[in-house]
Scaffold this active site. Structure first.
Site, short mmCIF file in Angstrom:
data_model
loop_
_atom_site.label_atom_id
_atom_site.label_comp_id
_atom_site.label_asym_id
_atom_site.label_seq_id
_atom_site.Cartn_x
_atom_site.Cartn_y
_atom_site.Cartn_z
N ASN A 403 79.72 22.03 10.36
CA ASN A 403 80.36 20.74 10.58
C ASN A 403 80.51 20.46 12.08
OD1 ASN A 403 81.95 18.46 10.67
ND2 ASN A 403 83.42 19.16 9.15
N ASP A 404 81.46 21.14 12.72
CA ASP A 404 81.73 20.85 14.13
C ASP A 404 80.51 21.06 15.02
OD1 ASP A 404 84.33 20.31 13.46
OD2 ASP A 404 85.00 22.38 13.80
N VAL A 405 79.65 22.04 14.67
CA VAL A 405 78.52 22.35 15.54
C VAL A 405 77.42 21.30 15.48
CG1 VAL A 405 78.98 24.82 15.46
CG2 VAL A 405 77.36 23.82 13.84
N PHE A 443 86.75 23.45 11.68
CA PHE A 443 87.80 24.18 12.39
C PHE A 443 88.48 23.31 13.45
CE2 PHE A 443 84.95 27.70 11.14
CZ PHE A 443 85.83 28.28 10.25
N ALA A 444 87.72 22.37 14.02
CA ALA A 444 88.30 21.55 15.08
C ALA A 444 89.29 20.53 14.53
CB ALA A 444 87.19 20.86 15.86
#
Lengths: 477, 97
Positions: A403-405, A443-444
């Site tokens: 997701n965040d990456v 996570f962010a």
């Protein structure tokens, strides 16, 4: 055991006087140090990597054998009993650890290495307590502090990775001040011992504090930060071995420990950079300010759902496909079905590559090992810098468990909490398919505008189940 | 200890910088085996444990601590090299059929 420490010490020819090492042992130690450096150097290429392991093994074996001939060693029964027991356990672990469990096995090995250093430091302390110089006592304290805190810290990390301990961060009020007090107390004990090594009660207290601090340091850290933490503990384990080298005055130990120390340091830097966080933030920053971004504004009316059937059609009609496996895929252990999808598509003439973000696995490089084990040739595995420029020519990107990456905000929105974080530029591809259970944040803790882009399709499902269904649909086509 | 300390600090610094330069060149693909390998290499601390475990009669505390340390370090020596090799073996180039 009532020999009294001074007579005890007098009886032990104090082995660290390496100045008196027989010349042939010095030569062998030198050669071993060289072989260790070569070993790491040869790891820089797939062609020579296994040769590197051999070089390390030869150097290690030579150094151990040479040590056994030192005059200080008077008795071999315990050496062989302990050595063979350790070798057997090590071999069993190495043979039977599944590749998915390598992170916890690595954490365990950091615990073993650190414990060895700490115990040797403890023995040194008690053997020479009566005549330790201030400086020598201080070095022993550094070795023991690092060793014992890495020992318990690594055990907790291994427990979290194995999920025998809760993986979520364990936080409570005043945690950081409390941790600081524990650490300060341990340092105060160390200073006391350096000034007055003879004070009997302080040393056990010091050990207790170091052990406790290791536990306290790792319990507030969540599963997502584990890659950084393992790398950091890797560095600590190396430093404690190097500290032992200072205590026993052996340069080979200093070199071996320093190599691991700097390697772990580099890896944790890479992990921190890849997650856009600082060491301080990983270790103490549980209270990440969760900026409540209204997800509705980002996603409202712009999310396009898709089905496994449609994805199968997209993939088979594409020329170039890039699969982005994320942390979620490693957790779901979906690497083997992903490899099957790779084979099915390759058989239909589709060019399939993998783009791997540094934090994709549960430890640095873990995703590569998992995919290599699933029989995906390594020339199809690409790191971020290598593949990022090529997304413009990619027909379909399949994001699974990440997701965040892949959040373009990192690149485009300077106000985003992840601004500047290195990401995979999947949004530049013609079509992006994201397999994800829901629109929940990563996570962010922020929404991902990628999901709302025109070229993005969402397949809401479990990563493993969805991949299996896509394979069936491709086969049915 | 003064003189040996200075040369030990030099050795430590040089080894740390050398390690930094060498490890920087390792491909991210091999970072997991790298960690296993450096862990095996730093288990050279077994050398310090051996001297304690072999201290001889009358040094029960030293022998006990030394023997446990020897066992722990040997787990890493054998386990570290073996698992590194096991992982590296799995990295194959395109299979020629």
């Amino acid at each position: 055991m009532h020999t009294g420490t001074s007579t005890l010490a007098a009886k032990v020819a104090y082995y660290p006087h390496t100045a008196s090492l027989p010349w042939y042992v010095t030569v062998i130690y030198l050669a071993a140090a060289g072989s260790f450096v070569l070993s790491l150097k040869w790891l820089s290429s797939h062609k020579t990597a296994r040769l590197g392991v051999k070089a390390g093994e030869v150097g290690m074996a030579a150094a151990i054998i040479a040590t056994l001939f030192l005059p200080e060693i008077r008795q071999y029964n315990w050496i062989f009993t302990a050595g063979i027991a350790g070798a057997a356990i090590g071999a069993l672990l190495a043979i039977f650890t599944p590749m998915t469990a390598v992170p916890q096995q690595t954490a365990l090995s950091h615990a073993f290495g650190a414990l060895a250093a700490a115990l040797v430091g403890t023995a040194e302390f008690y053997a020479h307590q009566s005549h330790l110089t201030h400086f020598h006592a201080a070095v022993i304290c550094v070795e023991c502090l690092l060793g014992y805190l890495t020992f318990t810290g690594s055990l907790i990390a291994a427990g979290k990775l194995q999920e025998v301990l809760p993986t979520r961060p364990l936080v409570f009020k005043f945690q950081n001040p409390l941790n600081f007090i524990i650490f300060a107390a341990a340092v105060a004990c160390a200073v006391w011992l350096a000034i007055d090594p003879g004070s009997g009660i302080i040393y056990p207290v010091f050990i207790g504090l170091a052990l406790l601090f290791g536990v306290m340091l790792i319990i507030p850290i969540g599963g997502g930060d584990m890659p950084t933490v393992i790398a950091l503990l890797n560095s600590y384990a190396g430093l404690s071995a190097a500290a032992m080298g200072f205590v026993v005055n052996n340069k080979l130990l200093i070199i071996g420990g320093a190599l691991e120390g700097s390697s772990g340091f580099i890896l944790s830097m890479i992990m921190c950079k890849a997650m856009n966080r600082s060491f301080v933030n990983v270790l103490f920053g549980q209270a990440q300010a969760e900026k409540a971004v209204a997800t509705d504004d980002v996603y409202a009316g712009r999310i396009k759902k898709t089905t496994a059937e449609e994805v199968a059609e997209l993939l088979t009609s594409a020329r170039r496909v890039v699969i982005v496996p994320g942390y979620g895929l490693a957790v779901a252990q979906a690497q083997h079905v992903t490899a099957e999808l790779f084979k099915v598509l390759e058989a239909r003439g589709v060019d399939v590559q993998f783009a791997i973000h540094p934090v994709a696995g549960r430890m640095p490089g873990h995703m590569n090992v998992l995919l290599a084990e699933a029989d995906i040739p390594y020339d199809h595995l690409h790191e971020m810098e290598e593949i990022n420029g090529q997304f413009g020519e990619v027909d379909v990107v399949l994001v699974n468990g990440a997701n965040d990456v892949v959040n373009p905000d990192a690149r485009e929105n300077p106000n985003s909490p992840i601004a500047g974080m290195p990401i995979l530029n999947v949004d530049k591809a013609r079509t992006v398919v994201v397999i994800k259970r829901s629109l929940s944040p990563g996570f962010a803790g922020i929404p991902n505008p990628l999901f709302a882009r025109d070229n993005c399709l969402m397949l809401f499902a479990d990563g493993k189940a969805a991949t299996t269904e896509i394979i069936q649909q491709v086969k049915a086509l | 200890m003064g003189e040996s300390l200075t040369s030990n600090v030099f050795v430590f610094l040089l080894a740390a910088f050398l390690g930094y330069e060498v490890v920087r060149r390792v491909s991210p693909q091999l970072h997991t085996p790298l960690m296993a390998l450096t862990n095996a290499i730093s288990a050279i601390s077994v050398v310090g444990a051996l001297t304690l475990a072999g201290a001889g009669e009358g040094h029960l505390l030293l022998i006990t601590l030394g023997a446990i340390a020897t066992a722990c370090a040997m787990i890493n020596v054998v386990g570290g090299f073996m698992i590194t090799d096991r992982m590296l073996k799995m990295f194959k180039k395109r299979r020629d059929k």
